[in-house]
Structure formats: structure tokens, C-alpha cells
Design a protein around this motif. Structure first.
Motif, PDB file in Angstrom:
ATOM      1  N   LEU A  65     -83.097 -23.603  48.757  1.00 37.17           N
ATOM      2  CA  LEU A  65     -84.249 -23.859  49.537  1.00 37.17           C
ATOM      3  C   LEU A  65     -84.886 -22.532  49.750  1.00 37.17           C
ATOM      4  CD1 LEU A  65     -85.873 -25.654  51.538  1.00 37.17           C
ATOM      5  CD2 LEU A  65     -84.304 -25.327  53.235  1.00 37.17           C
ATOM      6  N   ARG A  66     -84.149 -21.203  49.837  1.00 39.35           N
ATOM      7  CA  ARG A  66     -84.650 -20.048  49.955  1.00 39.35           C
ATOM      8  C   ARG A  66     -85.528 -19.678  48.752  1.00 39.35           C
ATOM      9  NH1 ARG A  66     -80.986 -16.003  53.531  1.00 39.35           N
ATOM     10  NH2 ARG A  66     -81.181 -16.880  55.670  1.00 39.35           N
ATOM     11  N   ALA A  67     -84.804 -20.085  47.518  1.00 44.35           N
ATOM     12  CA  ALA A  67     -85.429 -19.709  46.444  1.00 44.35           C
ATOM     13  C   ALA A  67     -86.644 -20.229  46.142  1.00 44.35           C
ATOM     14  CB  ALA A  67     -84.585 -20.016  45.364  1.00 44.35           C
ATOM     15  N   ASN A  98     -80.048 -23.098  63.937  1.00 43.58           N
ATOM     16  CA  ASN A  98     -81.562 -23.480  64.069  1.00 43.58           C
ATOM     17  C   ASN A  98     -82.029 -24.232  62.534  1.00 43.58           C
ATOM     18  OD1 ASN A  98     -81.149 -21.295  62.268  1.00 43.58           O
ATOM     19  ND2 ASN A  98     -82.686 -20.072  63.298  1.00 43.58           N
ATOM     20  N   LEU A  99     -80.900 -24.228  61.759  1.00 43.73           N
ATOM     21  CA  LEU A  99     -81.120 -24.939  60.186  1.00 43.73           C
ATOM     22  C   LEU A  99     -80.385 -25.918  60.140  1.00 43.73           C
ATOM     23  CD1 LEU A  99     -83.411 -25.070  57.943  1.00 43.73           C
ATOM     24  CD2 LEU A  99     -81.764 -23.330  56.707  1.00 43.73           C
ATOM     25  N   LEU A 100     -80.916 -27.113  59.872  1.00 45.19           N
ATOM     26  CA  LEU A 100     -80.150 -28.235  59.502  1.00 45.19           C
ATOM     27  C   LEU A 100     -80.509 -28.560  58.142  1.00 45.19           C
ATOM     28  CD1 LEU A 100     -79.049 -31.392  60.992  1.00 45.19           C
ATOM     29  CD2 LEU A 100     -80.161 -31.691  59.034  1.00 45.19           C
ATOM     30  N   LEU A 101     -79.558 -28.705  57.204  1.00 47.24           N
ATOM     31  CA  LEU A 101     -79.497 -28.985  55.732  1.00 47.24           C
ATOM     32  C   LEU A 101     -78.838 -30.304  55.378  1.00 47.24           C
ATOM     33  CD1 LEU A 101     -79.151 -25.540  54.108  1.00 47.24           C
ATOM     34  CD2 LEU A 101     -81.215 -26.723  54.508  1.00 47.24           C
ATOM     35  N   SER A 112     -79.791 -30.668  39.895  1.00 41.13           N
ATOM     36  CA  SER A 112     -80.222 -31.842  40.647  1.00 41.13           C
ATOM     37  C   SER A 112     -81.220 -31.492  41.816  1.00 41.13           C
ATOM     38  CB  SER A 112     -78.975 -32.085  41.469  1.00 41.13           C
ATOM     39  OG  SER A 112     -78.961 -33.178  42.339  1.00 41.13           O
ATOM     40  N   PHE A 113     -81.223 -30.304  42.349  1.00 46.80           N
ATOM     41  CA  PHE A 113     -82.167 -29.680  43.227  1.00 46.80           C
ATOM     42  C   PHE A 113     -83.613 -29.825  42.644  1.00 46.80           C
ATOM     43  CE2 PHE A 113     -84.780 -26.630  45.617  1.00 46.80           C
ATOM     44  CZ  PHE A 113     -84.747 -27.087  46.673  1.00 46.80           C
TER      45      PHE A 113
END
Length: 385
Positions: free
Chosen positions: A249-251, A336-339, A299-300
Motif C-alpha cells: 500500500l505504501r508503494a 490508526n491504519l486497518l488493513l 496478487s496485489f
């Protein structure tokens, strides 16, 4: 539109009857706060459908749905508020009648403007802004505007079997109830959470504590470059359990920052750039490189930009519940971040904050904040939201 300020309004007898089940869950005072809330929901796609449904059924005061795009064939496969008859029509306008029918007591407003054209002061009109399915720069622009207005902000999105929710509540006070313990409570529970006050009451011969806590948050632009807490990285077993979705997600957000907001394609250049960026982010987080394997990367990338109804239901339901918790000032909010990983049916939450040594904190506090550092009226150069 003027700021609502979430001032609780008295609840009527017929509203008590209508919302009886949830009043039993979180109390009449909480319901009064929920019914006074003025919410902004950005981008009327599958995820926003679920968020709108849950918030409207909970009885919020007002919902503004903003989206300048039209309904496409892709929307029909993932959304339950639009049908073939809506093809080519504005997404927010198409969904509005179905949302209104769920609870006519909720004031519903539709805005067909492009969110990028809204000035920062626009977001001060709402008690909470929920931005969905946008690129990273747009998220951080809206987050900055909400910060300046001292308004809570959520960012959320779907990528096939994957999803995420980010929360920046700035500073949020809430109350939890618990059975009184013989162990004294620590004033500082975590680096971001403190106990402000504890009162007691008796229920069925049990002593119940009413604990008032405060959570401090970080904006997305800082959380996105913040390290994982040491309890995740110092223990080999815990380190291996950190989902590689965080690095991916950061990438993705890094890719969007340098590409005008678009998603990576399957071109050789995009694949190489994204893969290298994901590996760099993984190492920056001090994670074992073998936990970011080629199968997960593949997959991502294959899931990027797609929407699945079950994932939308899970992520949207969780987001709406957290908003209700925040409005009612009850229960621990998301920090503060749900994945969400639908392949593993897991939804870890990571507290990401830029913690600095005390001496650096002192020097930073002397630097005045920038005035509107992220102008909202400039749209990304290219690419989908």
C-alpha cells in the motif's frame, strides 16, 4: 452550509421507538450525538454504498454525498444502489434515492462537483469527512484541510480482496466502561493514549469504572512514512506476522505521488518500479524481505482498482461502526491504519506515528505550522481518482 459542531439535539419519543435496539446498545445520549452529526462521504462507489447504508440506518443527522463521475458497467457488478437504468448518470445522484429510502429522517445532500475543486474551508462544514477511493495526494490534501478545521478525517479504499481504513481524529476523547480492577491504571497507556479521568458506579453489586481516555493521531502524510512500533519489529515472530499489504500500500501511494495519481499498469517499467518500491518500503519498516514474496506482489497488482461486494461490506461496515463510536464518544476508536486481507480473512491494525526524541520534539514545536500547505483546488495531473 455552516458547521454543525455535532451539538446533540434532544431525541423524540418516536425516534426512541425507531432506534430502540441501538439505544439499548450505546445509550440515548450517544444516539442524540449521532443524530446531530453532519457527515461528508466522498466518491459514491461500492465502499461508500456500504458506509452510507450503515450510517443512514444508524440515524445520523445529515449526509452529503459528493461524486462527479457517472455510473459505468463496472459499477453494476459491485454496487447495490445503482442499476442498468443509471448508466451514464451521475453516481451520487443515482444512489441518492435508494439511500434516502433507507431512512427518510436523514437529511441527504448530493454534490456533483469534482472534489478537487473544493477549497479547504469546504471541509470545515462537516463533523467528519470520509474520503474513499482517491489517490494519495488527494487524501493528504483533504486530510490537511480537515486538520486546519479541527475535523476528524477517514481515508478508505478497496483493491479486490484487499482493503484499508485510515483514521486521523486529531485528538479524541472517549469513555469506556469496565469492571474495577485491583491493579492501578497507568496514566499513559500507550504513546498515543492517556487516561484523563476515572469515576465509579455500582451495578448489580459490581463496581464499574467509567474511564475517560484521549487518543492523539497523526495525519496520513506523516503516518505513511512512520515506523512500525518496536513491539512489531523487535520480535522475530511478531515481525513475520506483519502483513506485506502494508508495504504494498505504501508503494502504491508512492507510485501515485510520482505518476499523477494513476494506478500501476502491467507494463515492464511500472512493474519494475512498483516492485522495487515495495521492497524498499518493506526494508524501511524493518521487515524480513522473504515475507514480501512474488506471489503476494502479483496478487496485489492483479487486484488493483477492482471492487468486490463482500470486501466492501466488511470494510464499509467496520468504517461506519468506527464513525458511530467516534460520534458517540464510546469505545476505543481505530488507531490508526486497518488493513484487510480477504485471502487470509485477517484485518490487523497498526498504530503508525512519527515519534521523535524529546530534544527533537522541542525543536519542532518552535516551528510555526504552514498555512494551507496543500491547496485543494489543484487536481492531479492525470489518472483516475
Amino acid at each position: 452550509m455552516e458547521s454543525q459542531g455535532n451539538t446533540a439535539q434532544p431525541i423524540s419519543a418516536d425516534e426512541i421507538a425507531l432506534y430502540d435496539r441501538q439505544i439499548r446498545l450505546w445509550g440515548i445520549q450517544a444516539q442524540e450525538k449521532i443524530q446531530s452529526a453532519n457527515i461528508l462521504l466522498v466518491t459514491a462507489k461500492a465502499l461508500a454504498n456500504e458506509v452510507a447504508k450503515n450510517l443512514v440506518l444508524a440515524g445520523i443527522g445529515s449526509l452529503t454525498l459528493i461524486d462527479h463521475e457517472v455510473v459505468t458497467e463496472n459499477d453494476l457488478g459491485s454496487q447495490f444502489l445503482v442499476a442498468e437504468e443509471h448508466l451514464g448518470k451521475n453516481r451520487a445522484q443515482a444512489a441518492a434515492p435508494q439511500i434516502h429510502s433507507m431512512n427518510p429522517r436523514v437529511k441527504l445532500h448530493v454534490d456533483t462537483d469534482d472534489i478537487h475543486t473544493k477549497p479547504p474551508e469546504f471541509f470545515a462544514n462537516f463533523d467528519i469527512t470520509i474520503a474513499t477511493e482517491l489517490d494519495f495526494t488527494t487524501y493528504t490534501n483533504i486530510n490537511a484541510a480537515c486538520n486546519m478545521a479541527n475535523r476528524p478525517f477517514y481515508a478508505a479504499g478497496l483493491h479486490g480482496v484487499y482493503g484499508y481504513i485510515f483514521a486521523d481524529l486529531i485528538s479524541h476523547d472517549f469513555v469506556i466502561e469496565r469492571t474495577k480492577s485491583n491493579v492501578p491504571s497507568k496514566p499513559q497507556e500507550t504513546p498515543t493514549r492517556t487516561i484523563l479521568n476515572i469515576t465509579t458506579k455500582k451495578e448489580n453489586e459490581k463496581v464499574i469504572e467509567m474511564v475517560t481516555k484521549r487518543e492523539i493521531y497523526s495525519p496520513l502524510i506523516l503516518a505513511n512514512t512512520s515506523p512500525l512500533p518496536e513491539e512489531y519489529t523487535n520480535r522475530p515472530r511478531r515481525r513475520k506476522q506483519v502483513t506485506p499489504l502494508l508495504s504494498c500500500l505504501r508503494a502504491l501511494w508512492e507510485f501515485q505521488k510520482t505518476s499523477g495519481g494513476r494506478l500501476p499498469t502491467f507494463s515492464r517499467q511500472d512493474l519494475e518500479n512498483f516492485t522495487q518500491s515495495a521492497r524498499d518500503r518493506h526494508q524501511e519498516l524493518k521487515l524480513d524481505i522473504e515475507t514480501l514474496d512474488s506471489s503476494f506482489l502479483q496478487s496485489f497488482l492483479q487486484n488493483l482498482g477492482s471492487e468486490l461486494s463482500p470486501v466492501a461490506a466488511f470494510v464499509g461496515g467496520g468504517l461506519a461502526q468506527d464513525v458511530i463510536n467516534v460520534l458517540s464518544a464510546r469505545e476505543q476508536p481505530l488507531q490508526n491504519l486497518l488493513l484487510f486481507d480477504g485471502e487470509k480473512s485477517s484485518a490487523p491494525i497498526y498504530p503508525l506515528h512519527p515519534f521523535f526524541p524529546p530534544e527533537m520534539n522541542q525543536s519542532l514545536s518552535a516551528v510555526p505550522p504552514a498555512a494551507n500547505p496543500f491547496p485543494l483546488n489543484e487536481a492531479p495531473a492525470a489518472g483516475p481518482s
